[in-house]
Design an enzyme around this catalytic site. Structure first.
Site, mmCIF file in Angstrom:
data_model
loop_
_atom_site.group_PDB
_atom_site.id
_atom_site.type_symbol
_atom_site.label_atom_id
_atom_site.label_comp_id
_atom_site.label_asym_id
_atom_site.label_seq_id
_atom_site.Cartn_x
_atom_site.Cartn_y
_atom_site.Cartn_z
ATOM 1 N N ASN A 13 13.372 -14.349 -2.947
ATOM 2 C CA ASN A 13 13.045 -13.024 -2.640
ATOM 3 C C ASN A 13 14.334 -12.069 -2.276
ATOM 4 O OD1 ASN A 13 11.890 -10.681 -1.897
ATOM 5 N ND2 ASN A 13 10.243 -11.735 -0.498
ATOM 6 N N ARG A 58 10.614 -13.501 -7.088
ATOM 7 C CA ARG A 58 9.463 -12.417 -6.698
ATOM 8 C C ARG A 58 10.138 -11.067 -7.118
ATOM 9 N NH1 ARG A 58 7.163 -10.394 -0.799
ATOM 10 N NH2 ARG A 58 5.912 -8.746 -1.739
ATOM 11 N N HIS A 60 1.610 -6.226 -3.813
ATOM 12 C CA HIS A 60 1.305 -7.256 -2.727
ATOM 13 C C HIS A 60 0.285 -7.995 -3.892
ATOM 14 C CE1 HIS A 60 1.592 -4.831 0.998
ATOM 15 N NE2 HIS A 60 2.624 -5.682 0.972
ATOM 16 N N HIS A 119 -4.176 -6.863 3.225
ATOM 17 C CA HIS A 119 -2.748 -7.507 3.395
ATOM 18 C C HIS A 119 -2.054 -6.456 4.374
ATOM 19 C CE1 HIS A 119 0.960 -9.395 2.504
ATOM 20 N NE2 HIS A 119 1.457 -8.510 3.128
ATOM 21 N N ARG A 167 5.497 3.778 6.906
ATOM 22 C CA ARG A 167 5.119 4.546 5.788
ATOM 23 C C ARG A 167 3.757 5.193 6.283
ATOM 24 N NH1 ARG A 167 5.556 -0.101 2.286
ATOM 25 N NH2 ARG A 167 7.873 -0.118 1.501
ATOM 26 N N MET A 221 3.568 -4.029 15.384
ATOM 27 C CA MET A 221 2.350 -3.924 15.989
ATOM 28 C C MET A 221 2.076 -4.780 17.413
ATOM 29 S SD MET A 221 -0.792 -2.824 15.873
ATOM 30 C CE MET A 221 -1.469 -2.201 14.222
ATOM 31 N N GLU A 243 2.963 -16.529 -0.499
ATOM 32 C CA GLU A 243 3.228 -16.139 -1.846
ATOM 33 C C GLU A 243 4.490 -16.704 -2.182
ATOM 34 O OE1 GLU A 243 4.139 -12.499 0.747
ATOM 35 O OE2 GLU A 243 3.784 -11.213 -1.339
#
Ligand code: ADP
Length: 414
Positions: free
Chosen positions: A7, A98, A188, A216, A249, A292, A395
């Site tokens: 990735n 990815r 995603h 997600h 965002r 968070m 993933e």
């Protein structure tokens, strides 16, 4: 088969080495041999590698580009002290990438050849930050491992190619779609494919019985309505900016704000767009952080008003999407949380599903609080008509499996 999953970001490279094949897929015995990442490629790169369950190895290395970083990684893997169960460099048999954006052309994972590379280049316009980095990873792997090692591209957008027109078109002049492919693509996708597959495994349901709302929630956040196993709506749009409130965002907003803010602040439109992508969301509202975990701590320990506001706004927006997708699908059998926040932040899950009992959705506070840190589990109350699951995403595993399937000519179901 040993598959290296890559990735690549603009100055980062994340990897996993996965051993898998048709039999391991059937038996669910895929092996994670190693994983890790580089940051700050372009100068003195910082790396962190981990073989199996061994402690992480950290250090720095001068890595001018992705090729140099990958070269260093492969040498480490094949070295005697790495602890990676790999005989020689030659035993990396395939590479799975990815890839952020496959436009409308790539509806499934594909083996990379010159034409596919050109296709990924064609969508640089749509993903100017991500596709060029993904191409760097592809070029690096070809250069380090040689053209004989097959490479496969797994697209973040592909899973959402099943969105019906009513969900993927914007209500703007149709020519803008026809001429410039302005539509909702969604992202995603690999994560959603993984959790919906895992949900079927955990519950014994079939693809046709998979009617779920998957959330997600990581640094980037999105919601996805999955009906009959297919994505029928998702909150990210033309770019990952649309939809939920994210780390940095804004998610949904009135597009007239762009011009207004540009004029008021003396900024160019692309600068306002950057502001919406990098200075907004949890960071913008709290004025503190996009993280968070830190916001929850600030709210708890210092009763910080704006930290609390950011968390509330975040949860409220997710809740609205849950309501919207229940309406879109005429109900759901389960809600599935994944991503760093979805998997780990029990208080945020509780806020999101607050006051949804009228719709038959009720959390079990005790189970929700107990399910922590990367653990799969069901967290709904006995009276809940809708199941609520926490399913850590993987993933990389899906990319490794797709890589084997594509190379072996097996079907890759979406
Ligand atoms: P990415 O989208 O970059 O892969 P992740 O999925 O790792 O990111 O999600 C990162 C987010 O998850 C951050 O906001 C982080 O604070 C949050 N997170 C991780 N662990 C916890 C935790 N224990 N409690 C609350 N939030 C957490």
């Amino acid at each position: 088969m040993n598959v290296l999953v890559l990735n690549s970001g603009s100055s980062t490279l994340k990897f996993q080495l996965v051993r898998t094949d048709a039999e391991r897929m059937r038996e669910n015995t895929d092996l994670k041999l190693a994983r890790g990442e580089f940051e700050r490629i372009g100068g003195e790169a910082v790396y962190s590698f981990r073989a199996g369950d061994r402690p992480a190895v950290r250090g720095t290395v001068a890595a001018r580009d992705h090729r140099a970083a990958l070269d260093f990684l492969i040498t480490w893997m094949a070295g005697p002290d790495s602890g990676v169960d790999l005989d020689t460099v030659g035993s990396i048999e395939a590479v799975g990438h990815r890839v952020a954006h496959g436009g409308e052309r790539f509806r499934a994972s594909v083996r990379i050849d010159d034409e596919v590379q050109r296709g990924i280049e064609d969508f640089i316009d749509l993903a100017p930050l991500h596709n060029p980095s993904n191409l760097k990873g592809i070029a690096a792997a070809r250069s380090v491992l040689g053209a004989g090692v097959p490479q496969v591209a797994v697209f973040d957008t592909a899973f959402h190619q099943t969105l019906p027109e009513r969900a993927h078109l914007y209500a703007i002049p149709y020519q803008l779609y026809r001429r410039h492919r302005v539509r909702r693509y969604g992202f995603h996708g690999t994560s959603y494919r993984y959790v919906s597959w895992r949900y079927r495994q955990l519950t014994g349901r079939t693809r046709e019985q998979t009617r779920i709302i998957a959330l997600h929630l990581g640094n980037g956040c999105s919601a996805c309505a999955i009906d009959g196993g297919n994505s029928v709506d998702t909150s990210m749009g033309f770019t990952p900016l649309e939809g939920l409130v994210m780390g940095t965002r804004s998610g949904d907003l009135d597009p007239a704000i762009l011009d207004y803010v540009a004029n008021k602040e003396g900024l160019a439109l692309n600068e306002v767009e950057r502001l919406l992508n990098t200075q907004s969301g949890l960071l913008g509202v709290s004025g503190l952080t996009n993280d968070m975990r830190e916001l929850l701590a600030e709210a708890e320990e210092h009763d910080d008003r704006r930290a609390k506001l950011a968390i509330e706004l975040f949860a409220y927006r997710v809740r609205k999407y849950v309501g919207a997708y229940l309406a879109a699908m005429g109900g759901a059998d389960a809600i599935v949380f994944t991503g760093g926040i979805g998997e780990n932040a029990a208080p945020v899950r509780a806020r999101i599903l607050d006051r949804l009992d009228w719709l038959g959705i009720a959390l079990d506070a005790e189970k929700n609080g107990r399910t922590t840190h990367g653990v799969e589990g069901r967290v709904d109350a006995a009276a809940s008509r809708v199941e609520v699951w926490v399913i850590p995403t993987d993933e990389e595993l899906l990319i490794a499996r797709d890589t084997v399937r594509v190379i072996s000519g097996l079907e890759t179901r979406y």
